[in-house]
Design a protein around this motif. Sequence first.
Motif, PDB file in Angstrom:
ATOM      1  N   UNK A   1       0.835  -1.203   0.000  1.00  0.00           N
ATOM      2  CA  UNK A   1       0.000   0.000   0.000  1.00  0.00           C
ATOM      3  C   UNK A   1       0.868   1.251   0.000  1.00  0.00           C
ATOM      4  N   UNK A   2       0.359   2.307  -0.580  1.00  0.00           N
ATOM      5  CA  UNK A   2       1.025   3.599  -0.488  1.00  0.00           C
ATOM      6  C   UNK A   2       0.779   4.174   0.904  1.00  0.00           C
ATOM      7  N   UNK A   3       1.651   5.063   1.382  1.00  0.00           N
ATOM      8  CA  UNK A   3       1.515   5.599   2.750  1.00  0.00           C
ATOM      9  C   UNK A   3       0.118   6.184   2.999  1.00  0.00           C
ATOM     10  N   UNK A   4      -0.471   5.781   4.116  1.00  0.00           N
ATOM     11  CA  UNK A   4      -1.797   6.267   4.481  1.00  0.00           C
ATOM     12  C   UNK A   4      -2.925   5.369   4.030  1.00  0.00           C
TER      13      UNK A   4
ATOM     14  N   UNK B   1      -2.671   1.863   4.198  1.00  0.00           N
ATOM     15  CA  UNK B   1      -2.383   0.514   4.686  1.00  0.00           C
ATOM     16  C   UNK B   1      -3.616  -0.186   5.253  1.00  0.00           C
ATOM     17  N   UNK B   2      -4.622   0.601   5.643  1.00  0.00           N
ATOM     18  CA  UNK B   2      -5.814   0.011   6.268  1.00  0.00           C
ATOM     19  C   UNK B   2      -6.880  -0.378   5.252  1.00  0.00           C
ATOM     20  N   UNK B   3      -6.603  -0.203   3.968  1.00  0.00           N
ATOM     21  CA  UNK B   3      -7.600  -0.530   2.948  1.00  0.00           C
ATOM     22  C   UNK B   3      -7.612  -2.032   2.654  1.00  0.00           C
ATOM     23  N   UNK B   4      -8.759  -2.481   2.174  1.00  0.00           N
ATOM     24  CA  UNK B   4      -8.849  -3.871   1.715  1.00  0.00           C
ATOM     25  C   UNK B   4      -7.836  -4.121   0.599  1.00  0.00           C
TER      26      UNK B   4
ATOM     27  N   UNK C   1      -4.414   0.905  -1.623  1.00  0.00           N
ATOM     28  CA  UNK C   1      -4.084  -0.048  -0.590  1.00  0.00           C
ATOM     29  C   UNK C   1      -3.221  -1.162  -1.149  1.00  0.00           C
ATOM     30  N   UNK C   2      -3.082  -2.271  -0.419  1.00  0.00           N
ATOM     31  CA  UNK C   2      -2.282  -3.390  -0.934  1.00  0.00           C
ATOM     32  C   UNK C   2      -2.842  -3.889  -2.268  1.00  0.00           C
ATOM     33  N   UNK C   3      -1.960  -4.056  -3.233  1.00  0.00           N
ATOM     34  CA  UNK C   3      -2.356  -4.494  -4.577  1.00  0.00           C
ATOM     35  C   UNK C   3      -1.599  -5.769  -4.939  1.00  0.00           C
TER      36      UNK C   3
ATOM     37  N   UNK D   1     -12.109   0.589   3.706  1.00  0.00           N
ATOM     38  CA  UNK D   1     -11.135   0.176   4.702  1.00  0.00           C
ATOM     39  C   UNK D   1     -11.527  -1.172   5.273  1.00  0.00           C
ATOM     40  N   UNK D   2     -10.560  -1.871   5.834  1.00  0.00           N
ATOM     41  CA  UNK D   2     -10.805  -3.222   6.337  1.00  0.00           C
ATOM     42  C   UNK D   2     -11.864  -3.239   7.437  1.00  0.00           C
TER      43      UNK D   2
END
Length: 491
Positions: free
Chosen positions: A62-65, A67-70, A136-138, A485-486
């Motif tokens: 994830x890009x900064x900020x 990280x909490x995304x699905x 987010x994480x990809x 977000x998660x």
Amino acid sequence: MSKEILSLEPKAIWENFYSLTQIPRPSKHEDAIQDFMMKFGQDLGLETIKDAVGNIIIKKPATPGYEDRQGVVLQGHLDMVPQKNADTVHDFEKDPITAIIDGEWVTADGTTLGADNGMGVAAAMAVLQATDIEHGPVEALFTADEETGMTGAFGLQNDVLDGNILLNMDSEDEGELYVGCAGGIDANVSMKYKEEKLEKGYVAYKLYMKGLKGGHSGMEIILGRGNSNKLLFRFMKYATKNFKLKLASVDGGSLRNAIPRESFAVVAVPEKYNEKFLAAIAEFEATYKAELSAVEPDLAFFAEATDVPKKVFKKKSQKNLINAIYACPNGVIRMSDDMPGLVETSLNLARVYSENGVITIQALIRSSVNSAKEDLAQMVSSTFEMVGGKVKLEGEYPGWKPNMESPILKTMQTVYNDKYGKIPEIKAIHAGLECGLLGAVYPNWDMISFGPTIRFPHSPDEKVKIDTVAKFYDFLIETLKNVPVKEAVEA
């Protein structure tokens, strides 16, 4: 000419797509493109994996900020359908694709373009490269051999991906979100045939059924285009009855998932019927053109004299084959009751050829209703088993049932409306998207399919609309920025 597409925007996609056109990647011949994608991920310093069946997985944090995304899985397939015009010289295992700009479209020079699914792959590559977009994480999942067996999707393991959302980028109408697809099953038929010496007093011809548009056997089956196999055998049944036609060989269609455009047969008729036989060919051509005038303006049915064959099919073998092909269902079988305008069930009688005493027939059955798919498969089996054919039903894959309460669907509807001022259409597709198989491996995934506008995939007329590529990519970027977000999902 291919390099002219490098002038198009967004360069992030078109440069990657150009790279894909330069690497031969027909189904079953994907070593080069897999090696390319491995190097691509490794050169970016990203975790890059090749699994046992040839899928390539590249993971980007994830890009900064964010990280909490699905986690999001961007998915496309690496292979392409190899189809070309009869007069085009091209080796799909060795030659690059020549992409050209034709007004508002990019197409290829007498071959399939590979926008299916090169555009989706190029978009995922652009996201992996980007340093100026928020997400987010990809994870990028590039599957193997989608077009001829979905080998990559079938072989994907359930412990290599961490994301919760799958964005499949293999549909072909910008401004539409796909939430379901048809399942499919392959029907493979083999029939032995016996031969006999051809007696004297015959003339021989090669029959040509050509000029049909063909196309994707799922997306374009609804268009009612001609099937070259069905048309050729329709004539041969008539000519057998009226002119004592003898069949020496047949070679019709090419790929299971492409509506057959060309079919050929070597036949012989008694010399006394020669003129009437040729006149009948002209009459049938006129009939076919009249019946299919709106969809097949370039249809051509003709004969050319050839050497008289030494052997032809025995009467029973020929009768069995012609009757079975003539009787076999083909085309749209039923429309959907739930989604107006959507094909529910169809069959593509794709391939018929004779070789060394064996006739091989290949068909692809599709349906969004599993019971209807099985019913049609048994109908095909019954047709060929009655004449001694051996039928194998193989490669079955599930459909993808729509989830109208999908969180990512709601997010993407909102994003598209905010960006373009309208709600995208929600559709299902009569084609074998990998979502059905992938969702069976990762049942927790929330899935959507979308893409730019592509027309006539699986045929040499394939083309992608230039302005929709930018809209598709911008929509993808904005969607990644707005992924839930998660905590919102877990709650």
